[in-house]
Design a protein around this motif. Structure first.
Motif, mmCIF file in Angstrom:
data_model
loop_
_atom_site.group_PDB
_atom_site.id
_atom_site.type_symbol
_atom_site.label_atom_id
_atom_site.label_comp_id
_atom_site.label_asym_id
_atom_site.label_seq_id
_atom_site.Cartn_x
_atom_site.Cartn_y
_atom_site.Cartn_z
ATOM 1 N N LYS A 159 0.761 -1.257 0.185
ATOM 2 C CA LYS A 159 -0.078 0.040 -0.107
ATOM 3 C C LYS A 159 0.993 1.275 -0.149
ATOM 4 O O LYS A 159 2.154 1.065 0.401
ATOM 5 C CB LYS A 159 -0.926 0.026 1.315
ATOM 6 N N GLY A 160 0.401 2.523 -0.258
ATOM 7 C CA GLY A 160 0.874 3.568 -0.258
ATOM 8 C C GLY A 160 1.653 4.162 -1.510
ATOM 9 O O GLY A 160 1.577 3.511 -2.521
ATOM 10 N N PRO A 161 2.735 4.891 -1.232
ATOM 11 C CA PRO A 161 3.571 5.463 -2.328
ATOM 12 C C PRO A 161 4.427 4.408 -2.865
ATOM 13 O O PRO A 161 4.995 3.461 -2.213
ATOM 14 C CB PRO A 161 4.513 6.291 -1.892
#
Length: 212
Positions: free
Chosen positions: A75-77
């Motif tokens: 998840k995320g960048p």
């Protein structure tokens, strides 16, 4: 592809070869799709000696497009950043297979990727150890350093357990790889400078040289 041969490979060698790019995926392979619970189940099977299936490799002898194992966060960048393809000419492939033991994973990508991600800390996996009163009576009679990991494991989890000794697999693996004397210290003294936690680290990382 060249003919297939059966052989065993340690987890340590698997990790190292993925890191240096000697084990890759053919571009046509599907993406990494296992959710994190599959990783917990995989390590539980490894600890308990349950057969997890073979990883099948192929050695190419022709021009091919490949990609690396998925090292992106879940998840995320960066989680959706495309994994760039890598093109190798036939001459490059011939050199890499002879010098680097260059291989493609044809079957077993989900297992190999899960092991790599957990031990390198991309996915957070905690080994939770039973409390003494949760261990079977005959096991309690053994000295702690003589207990197998299977005898003391409570579960694998994504979080530490506030009520039980919890060990991050990536930390344990890093300690095993970076300290040549660590396991010898465990065998001789039953503990490291970190005390009881060190004993469990010794149990946790004992599989680093285990075969796949």
């Amino acid at each position: 592809m060249n003919g297939q041969q059966q052989q065993t490979e340690s987890i340590k060698n698997l990790i190292r070869n993925i890191e240096i790019g000697s084990i890759v995926l053919p571009e046509f392979q599907r993406d990494f799709v296992w959710d994190i619970t599959k990783t917990y189940e995989l390590f539980d099977s490894l600890v308990r000696g349950i057969f997890i299936g073979s990883i099948i490799y192929g050695k190419p002898s022709f021009e091919i497009t490949v990609r690396e194992i998925d090292k992106r966060p879940r998840k995320g960048p960066g989680s959706r950043t495309p994994i760039p393809p890598i093109n190798y000419s036939q001459e490059e492939i011939e050199n890499k297979t002879q010098i680097e033991n260059f291989r493609l994973i044809l079957d077993g990508q989900q297992r190999a990727t899960s092991i790599y991600r957990a031990l390198k800390g991309i996915d957070t996996v905690w080994l939770i150890i039973k409390n003494e009163d949760e261990v079977e009576e005959e096991i309690q009679e053994k000295e702690f350093r003589n207990r197998s990991l299977e005898e003391v494991i409570f579960e694998f989890s994504g979080h530490p357990d506030d009520n039980r000794l919890s060990i991050n697999l990536a930390d344990a693996y890093s300690m095993a790889i970076n300290s040549d004397l660590f396991e010898e210290d465990i065998r001789k003294n039953g503990k490291s400078e970190s005390g009881r936690s060190g004993q469990v680290y010794g149990l946790a990382v004992a599989g680093a040289d285990g075969d796949l």
